[in-house]
Design an enzyme around this catalytic site. Structure first.
Site, PDB file in Angstrom:
ATOM      1  N   ASP A  50      -3.889   0.505 -11.506  1.00  0.00           N
ATOM      2  CA  ASP A  50      -3.377  -0.729 -11.474  1.00  0.00           C
ATOM      3  C   ASP A  50      -3.444  -1.416 -12.555  1.00  0.00           C
ATOM      4  O   ASP A  50      -4.446  -1.490 -13.519  1.00  0.00           O
ATOM      5  CB  ASP A  50      -4.397  -1.718 -10.260  1.00  0.00           C
ATOM      6  CG  ASP A  50      -3.479  -2.772  -9.757  1.00  0.00           C
ATOM      7  OD1 ASP A  50      -2.651  -3.223 -10.333  1.00  0.00           O
ATOM      8  OD2 ASP A  50      -3.926  -3.083  -8.793  1.00  0.00           O
ATOM      9  N   ASP A 151       1.193  -5.197 -11.653  1.00  0.00           N
ATOM     10  CA  ASP A 151       0.689  -6.306 -11.034  1.00  0.00           C
ATOM     11  C   ASP A 151       1.776  -7.687 -11.478  1.00  0.00           C
ATOM     12  O   ASP A 151       1.951  -7.775 -12.667  1.00  0.00           O
ATOM     13  CB  ASP A 151      -0.498  -6.810 -11.246  1.00  0.00           C
ATOM     14  CG  ASP A 151      -1.001  -7.983 -10.511  1.00  0.00           C
ATOM     15  OD1 ASP A 151      -1.385  -7.900  -9.197  1.00  0.00           O
ATOM     16  OD2 ASP A 151      -1.505  -9.099 -11.230  1.00  0.00           O
ATOM     17  N   GLU A 187       4.633  -5.300  -8.118  1.00  0.00           N
ATOM     18  CA  GLU A 187       4.269  -6.334  -7.130  1.00  0.00           C
ATOM     19  C   GLU A 187       5.000  -7.610  -7.438  1.00  0.00           C
ATOM     20  O   GLU A 187       4.542  -8.119  -8.643  1.00  0.00           O
ATOM     21  CB  GLU A 187       2.792  -6.573  -7.255  1.00  0.00           C
ATOM     22  CG  GLU A 187       2.330  -7.561  -6.176  1.00  0.00           C
ATOM     23  CD  GLU A 187       1.433  -8.772  -6.803  1.00  0.00           C
ATOM     24  OE1 GLU A 187       0.738  -9.352  -6.014  1.00  0.00           O
ATOM     25  OE2 GLU A 187       1.329  -8.916  -7.867  1.00  0.00           O
ATOM     26  N   HIS A 255      -5.488  -6.278  -1.237  1.00  0.00           N
ATOM     27  CA  HIS A 255      -6.739  -7.095  -1.538  1.00  0.00           C
ATOM     28  C   HIS A 255      -6.567  -8.662  -1.762  1.00  0.00           C
ATOM     29  O   HIS A 255      -7.633  -9.289  -2.050  1.00  0.00           O
ATOM     30  CB  HIS A 255      -7.167  -6.321  -2.962  1.00  0.00           C
ATOM     31  CG  HIS A 255      -6.097  -6.654  -4.058  1.00  0.00           C
ATOM     32  ND1 HIS A 255      -4.961  -5.774  -3.891  1.00  0.00           N
ATOM     33  CD2 HIS A 255      -5.924  -7.172  -5.167  1.00  0.00           C
ATOM     34  CE1 HIS A 255      -4.260  -6.172  -5.016  1.00  0.00           C
ATOM     35  NE2 HIS A 255      -5.101  -7.117  -5.878  1.00  0.00           N
ATOM     36  N   ASP A 256      -5.464  -9.218  -1.580  1.00  0.00           N
ATOM     37  CA  ASP A 256      -5.066 -10.422  -1.723  1.00  0.00           C
ATOM     38  C   ASP A 256      -4.915 -10.889  -0.680  1.00  0.00           C
ATOM     39  O   ASP A 256      -4.374 -12.529  -0.445  1.00  0.00           O
ATOM     40  CB  ASP A 256      -3.660 -10.856  -2.854  1.00  0.00           C
ATOM     41  CG  ASP A 256      -4.128 -10.478  -4.327  1.00  0.00           C
ATOM     42  OD1 ASP A 256      -5.204 -10.763  -4.727  1.00  0.00           O
ATOM     43  OD2 ASP A 256      -3.239  -9.826  -5.044  1.00  0.00           O
TER      44      ASP A 256
END
Length: 336
Positions: A50, A151, A187, A255-256
Site C-alpha cells: 500500500d 492510495d 483507490e 480499513h476506512d
C-alpha cells in the site's frame, strides 16, 4: 496486500510516510519483510504494498530540507508566500482539518496539505520529484514486491481529474517498463464517472458496490437481483470501453469503513453478499476478517482503530488491537 508498514509518525495510520525505502521496526524491519516476501513467493503467493505518493510525512527528510530551502529539495513540495497579512493562498479545505494551507515558521511560507497538517503534498510538476517516486517503486520491485495498491490517486493534483489521470498514465507506463507484469490497483473514492477516468492506467476499486448502502448489500437484503446483474454488466462495459484489459474491482468494506458484517442482522444475508461479489466478473477484494464475519465500527468514539481490529485467528495468538480501539470484544463475532 500490506497496509502501510513504512517508518511513520503515525498521524494517519501510516499514510504519513517518513521513509519510503524501509520497513518500520514495529513491523520487524526490512529483514523480517524479506523473510515474509520470500515465504510468500515459495508458497505461490504474491505481495502488494500500500503506497501513497501524493504526500509524505512532514518528518520526511525531503520536507525537512525543503522547508530550509536546501537544494535540490526547495521545490519538492507546494509552497506559496502569504498573499497578504491574515490571508491564505486560496480557500481550499483540507479533507482532515481546517484549511489546506499551513504556515511554516522555518521557511516563512505556506505549504499545501490536502490531508493532515503532517502530510505535505508533493509537487509533481517538479521533474526531480517524479524521478524520486520512480526510484521508490523501483526499489520495491527490485526487492521482489509484485505490485501496489495506490492510495488517494485523485489527489495528485487537487481538484484536477484530468491532470491526475495523466500523471498515473505516465507513472504506470514507467513502472511497466521496469516490471511488465506489475499488478496495481487504485483507490479513487468517488463516483463511477471519475473512477473510470483512471482506468486508462490501472484498475480501480468500485465504491458503488461497497458499504451498507452499496449495490451488493442492497441485493443481498432481498433487492431485485436483475437490477444487480444489470448494474454489473453495464459497469463492466463502461470499463472495457476505457481499457480493454480493465476489470471490475468489487469489495464490501475496507480499513476506512465500518466492517460490512455489521450491516446484516441475518448471517445468511452476509453469506449471500459474499456470493454476489465474489462470483461476479472481475477481481474481488476481501478485507481480512470478512471471511469469519468480524465486526467493527467507528462508533461514538469516532476512531478508525475500531475498523482495524486484530484478526481473530482463534489459536491463542497475542496480537493486540490497535491503539485507541474501543470496540467491545464480545461483539467481535466469529462465525464459520
Amino acid at each position: 496486500w500490506f497496509s502501510p508498514i513504512y517508518p511513520s509518525p503515525g498521524a494517519d495510520g501510516g499514510y504519513d510516510i517518513a521513509d519510503y525505502m524501509d520497513i518500520a521496526p514495529e513491523f520487524g524491519g526490512m529483514e523480517a519483510f524479506r523473510k515474509v516476501l520470500d515465504g510468500a513467493h515459495q508458497r505461490g503467493m504474491k505481495i502488494i504494498m500500500d503506497l501513497v505518493i501524493n504526500h509524505t510525512s512532514d518528518e520526511h527528510d525531503w520536507f525537512q530540507k525543503s522547508r530550509q530551502q536546501i537544494e535540490p529539495y526547495t521545490d519538492y513540495y507546494i509552497w506559496r508566500p502569504a498573499p497578504a497579512e491574515g490571508k491564505l493562498p486560496n480557500n481550499w479545505d483540507s479533507l482532515f482539518e481546517g484549511k489546506a494551507w499551513t504556515w511554516d515558521e522555518v521557511r516563512q511560507e505556506y505549504y499545501l496539505h490536502v490531508f493532515a497538517i503532517k502530510q505535505p503534498d508533493l509537487n509533481m510538476d517538479n521533474p526531480l520529484v517524479r524521478e524520486e517516486v520512480k526510484k521508490v517503486l523501483k526499489f520495491w520491485l527490485d526487492l521482489g514486491v509484485d505490485g501496489f495498491r495506490f492510495d488517494a490517486i485523485k489527489y495528485v493534483y487537487y481538484g484536477d481529474t484530468a491532470r491526475s489521470a495523466d500523471f498515473w498514465e505516465w507513472y504506470m507506463e514507467e513502472l511497466r517498463a521496469i516490471k511488465p507484469d506489475i499488478y496495481c490497483v487504485g483507490e479513487c473514492w468517488s463516483g463511477e464517472s471519475e473512477i473510470l477516468d483512471y482506468y486508462g492506467s490501472m484498475n480501480c476499486f468500485n465504491f458503488a458496490m461497497a458499504q451498507a448502502e452499496g449495490v451488493v448489500v442492497s441485493a443481498a437484503r432481498g433487492g431485485t437481483i436483475s437490477k444487480y446483474t444489470n448494474y454489473i454488466e453495464s459497469y463492466q462495459k463502461r470499463i472495457l470501453a476505457k481499457n480493454p484489459d480493465g476489470m471490475v474491482m468489487p469489495f464490501l468494506s475496507n480499513h476506512d469503513m465500518d466492517r460490512i458484517a455489521g450491516a446484516f442482522i441475518l448471517e445468511g444475508n452476509m453469506r449471500m453478499a459474499a456470493n454476489l461479489y465474489l462470483l461476479c466478473p472481475g477481481s474481488p477484494v476481501i478485507y481480512y476478517g470478512e471471511e469469519i464475519g468480524m465486526r467493527g465500527s467507528r462508533g461514538s468514539e469516532s476512531t478508525d482503530a475500531n475498523r482495524r481490529l486484530a484478526m481473530l485467528w482463534g489459536d491463542g495468538d497475542l496480537i493486540r488491537n490497535p491503539v485507541g480501539s474501543t470496540y467491545p470484544a464480545d461483539k467481535q463475532i466469529q462465525t464459520t
